[in-house]
Design a protein around this motif. Structure first.
Motif, mmCIF file in Angstrom:
data_model
loop_
_atom_site.group_PDB
_atom_site.id
_atom_site.type_symbol
_atom_site.label_atom_id
_atom_site.label_comp_id
_atom_site.label_asym_id
_atom_site.label_seq_id
_atom_site.Cartn_x
_atom_site.Cartn_y
_atom_site.Cartn_z
ATOM 1 N N GLY A 102 0.762 -1.240 0.108
ATOM 2 C CA GLY A 102 -0.017 0.269 -0.026
ATOM 3 C C GLY A 102 1.009 1.264 0.009
ATOM 4 O O GLY A 102 0.529 2.472 -0.519
ATOM 5 N N THR A 103 1.940 1.183 0.963
ATOM 6 C CA THR A 103 3.007 2.463 0.933
ATOM 7 C C THR A 103 3.396 2.737 -0.697
ATOM 8 O O THR A 103 3.603 3.700 -0.976
ATOM 9 N N VAL A 104 3.927 1.513 -1.308
ATOM 10 C CA VAL A 104 4.506 1.634 -2.469
ATOM 11 C C VAL A 104 3.346 2.328 -3.547
ATOM 12 O O VAL A 104 3.760 3.132 -4.400
ATOM 13 N N ILE A 105 2.195 1.656 -3.435
ATOM 14 C CA ILE A 105 1.096 2.228 -4.476
ATOM 15 C C ILE A 105 1.010 3.868 -4.237
ATOM 16 O O ILE A 105 0.764 4.409 -5.006
ATOM 17 N N PHE A 106 1.156 3.948 -2.925
ATOM 18 C CA PHE A 106 0.693 5.780 -2.508
ATOM 19 C C PHE A 106 1.922 6.443 -2.999
ATOM 20 O O PHE A 106 1.465 7.503 -3.785
ATOM 21 N N LEU A 107 3.037 5.866 -3.117
ATOM 22 C CA LEU A 107 4.090 6.888 -3.613
ATOM 23 C C LEU A 107 4.224 6.790 -5.188
ATOM 24 O O LEU A 107 4.426 7.577 -5.860
ATOM 25 N N ALA A 140 8.952 -1.367 -5.587
ATOM 26 C CA ALA A 140 7.940 -2.359 -6.123
ATOM 27 C C ALA A 140 8.523 -3.756 -6.156
ATOM 28 O O ALA A 140 7.635 -4.709 -6.084
ATOM 29 N N LYS A 141 9.698 -3.964 -6.295
ATOM 30 C CA LYS A 141 10.460 -5.169 -6.435
ATOM 31 C C LYS A 141 10.172 -6.184 -5.293
ATOM 32 O O LYS A 141 9.654 -7.124 -5.225
ATOM 33 N N PRO A 142 10.803 -5.438 -4.237
ATOM 34 C CA PRO A 142 10.595 -6.399 -2.998
ATOM 35 C C PRO A 142 9.208 -6.688 -2.432
ATOM 36 O O PRO A 142 8.563 -7.515 -2.034
ATOM 37 N N ALA A 143 8.206 -5.418 -2.967
ATOM 38 C CA ALA A 143 6.693 -5.742 -2.555
ATOM 39 C C ALA A 143 6.280 -6.833 -3.231
ATOM 40 O O ALA A 143 5.479 -7.491 -2.687
ATOM 41 N N VAL A 144 6.447 -6.720 -4.534
ATOM 42 C CA VAL A 144 5.778 -8.072 -5.353
ATOM 43 C C VAL A 144 6.321 -9.246 -4.974
ATOM 44 O O VAL A 144 5.540 -10.306 -4.601
ATOM 45 N N PRO A 170 -3.524 -5.506 -5.979
ATOM 46 C CA PRO A 170 -2.220 -4.697 -5.818
ATOM 47 C C PRO A 170 -1.297 -4.768 -6.642
ATOM 48 O O PRO A 170 -0.672 -3.754 -7.025
ATOM 49 N N ILE A 171 -1.019 -6.067 -7.072
ATOM 50 C CA ILE A 171 0.365 -6.138 -7.992
ATOM 51 C C ILE A 171 -0.206 -5.459 -9.340
ATOM 52 O O ILE A 171 0.749 -4.665 -10.097
ATOM 53 N N LEU A 172 -1.163 -5.677 -9.776
ATOM 54 C CA LEU A 172 -1.887 -5.029 -11.078
ATOM 55 C C LEU A 172 -1.872 -3.662 -10.778
ATOM 56 O O LEU A 172 -1.572 -2.909 -11.977
ATOM 57 N N MET A 174 0.069 -1.689 -9.208
ATOM 58 C CA MET A 174 1.430 -1.136 -9.300
ATOM 59 C C MET A 174 2.055 -1.375 -10.601
ATOM 60 O O MET A 174 2.499 -0.344 -11.095
ATOM 61 N N LEU A 175 1.762 -2.414 -11.319
ATOM 62 C CA LEU A 175 2.258 -2.501 -12.664
ATOM 63 C C LEU A 175 1.522 -1.498 -13.732
ATOM 64 O O LEU A 175 2.153 -0.830 -14.591
ATOM 65 N N GLY A 176 0.115 -1.283 -13.453
ATOM 66 C CA GLY A 176 -0.334 -0.269 -14.143
ATOM 67 C C GLY A 176 0.104 1.300 -14.083
ATOM 68 O O GLY A 176 0.432 2.017 -14.807
ATOM 69 N N LEU A 177 0.363 1.522 -12.572
ATOM 70 C CA LEU A 177 1.049 3.009 -12.435
ATOM 71 C C LEU A 177 2.547 3.011 -13.037
ATOM 72 O O LEU A 177 2.830 4.120 -13.336
ATOM 73 N N ILE A 178 3.235 1.923 -12.723
ATOM 74 C CA ILE A 178 4.563 1.994 -13.346
ATOM 75 C C ILE A 178 4.812 2.026 -14.936
ATOM 76 O O ILE A 178 5.476 2.769 -15.584
ATOM 77 N N PHE A 179 3.490 1.237 -15.487
ATOM 78 C CA PHE A 179 3.830 1.401 -16.848
ATOM 79 C C PHE A 179 3.167 2.851 -17.406
ATOM 80 O O PHE A 179 3.694 3.417 -18.387
#
Length: 396
Positions: A102-107, A140-144, A170-172, A174-179
């Protein structure tokens, strides 16, 4: 038959019966070979960053060692992280997976949707907090890895509804925000790590190949509709860099010149010509090309050998771990670091199109160094607990 005769026969059978070993868990010191390997990589990184960045700093009128100093500060933070996770029981990390994700998604949302996001070379991947730049996609690497290790430790069922709610969604996200940043190389890295962890957990090969077919179809559709023009240009440039030597093909051509100039033993430490404003981003994405020019084939083999050793020790730690959660953590961490190194080296040598991923422990980048050291800390912690086979000394 007398009791004495029965006891004699039973005793004789027990003596002839093979003694089977049983397994127990022992606690040992952290893996020294892994620790030494990482230490060498970090030291080589310091030397390479100073050599590659000093001319640029001098041209701009700054301290020749300013990039090295920043990297040293990040190393101190990462070292404390490594020390902490080496001593923190990895089995307790599962309780923090959703909070960390959740913290990674927020950032990542702060990067994509707020003015705090910093754009460099057309990519919005960093966030500026109190004068310090942070790259949330690295976290996101250690989070996944942590999310997948937590839900795959029992089984690799992808159809479980609870797993979708607590992990896959949550993984999807993160992937969408990174993309969106865009950072396609990190998306590829995270997806590849997820696939490897799924297979390591005993996932169905039939389901894997079915998903692979869907993914390939999606990639083809994305290549024609979603992927941006500059990303397609990278692929065309990778195939024929000579068609635009002063434009899109410039970086690749200059990187290959660095490899050619280095030869077998290199031009000597600090003697690179390509770092003198010929090869852009030579202290980050293309730092391996500078190492190849200054240390030659010998230096390249040394770097590749160190990463190979890291991968070997990581998978060895996974095989010796007494529980599935630790095994999957070790596999995910090892593959993530190793595959990222492979991508960076492949890009620098023009084996792959330009992706923009740093070389772990070596490229300039505080977020990458801190995350990599913390992940190694978890790996060292896992190496402390391993399976030992002990042969029974009693007849059973």
């Amino acid at each position: 038959m007398s009791y004495q005769g029965f006891e004699s026969r039973n005793s004789s059978y027990a003596e002839r019966r093979p003694r089977r070993p049983f397994q127990s868990t022992i606690v040992s010191a952290p893996d020294k070979a892994l620790l030494i390997t990482v230490a060498f990589l970090v030291i080589i990184g310091f030397m390479a960053i100073f050599s590659a960045s000093a001319p640029k700093c001098i041209d701009e009128g700054g301290n020749p060692a300013q990039f090295l100093i920043k990297q040293l500060i990040c190393f101190v933070v990462g070292f404390f992280g490594l020390k902490f996770f080496t001593n923190y029981d990895y089995k307790k990390l599962g309780a923090w997976n959703l909070i960390f994700a959740g913290t990674v998604i927020f950032l990542l949302m702060l990067v994509d949707f707020t003015p705090l996001g910093v754009t460099v070379n057309g990519a919005k991947r960093w966030i500026n907090i109190l004068g310090f730049q942070l790259q949330p996609s690295e976290f996101a690497k250690p989070a996944v890895v942590l999310l997948l290790a937590t839900i795959f430790k029992k089984d690799a069922d992808l159809l479980d509804q609870n797993k979708w709610v607590t992990t896959f969604i949550p993984i999807l996200i993160m992937l969408g925000l990174i993309f969106k940043q865009p950072n396609l190389s990190m998306v590829i890295l995270l997806l590849s790590t997820s696939v490897v962890m799924f297979l390591a957990a005993g996932g169905s090969l039939k389901l894997f190949f079915s998903c692979l077919g869907v993914m390939m179809t999606t990639v083809v559709i994305a290549a024609t509709t979603i992927i941006k023009p500059y990303q397609m240009q990278r692929i065309k440039t990778w195939q024929h860099p000579e068609l635009d030597p002063q434009g899109a093909g410039y970086n690749i051509i200059q990187s290959l010149i660095a490899f050619a100039s280095g030869g077998f033993s290199g031009v000597g430490y600090g003697g690179s010509i390509q770092k003198l404003s010929y090869l852009p981003e030579c202290h980050t994405d293309f730092i391996f090309a500078i190492i190849a020019e200054e240390l030659g084939w010998v230096g390249c083999v040394l770097i590749i050998g160190l990463f190979f050793t890291l991968i070997h020790r990581g998978f060895m730690i996974a095989s010796r771990c007494p529980d599935m959660f630790g095994k999957l953590l070790a596999v995910g961490i090892t593959f993530s670091i190793g595959f990222q190194a492979f991508l960076n080296i492949s890009v620098a040598s023009s084996f792959f199109p330009t992706t923009g991923v740093p070389l772990p422990f070596i490229s300039y980048g505080g977020s990458s160094l801190i995350v990599s050291l913390c992940m190694v800390g978890v790996l060292l912690n896992i190496s402390k607990k391993r399976i030992k086979k002990i042969r029974n000394i009693e007849n059973v």
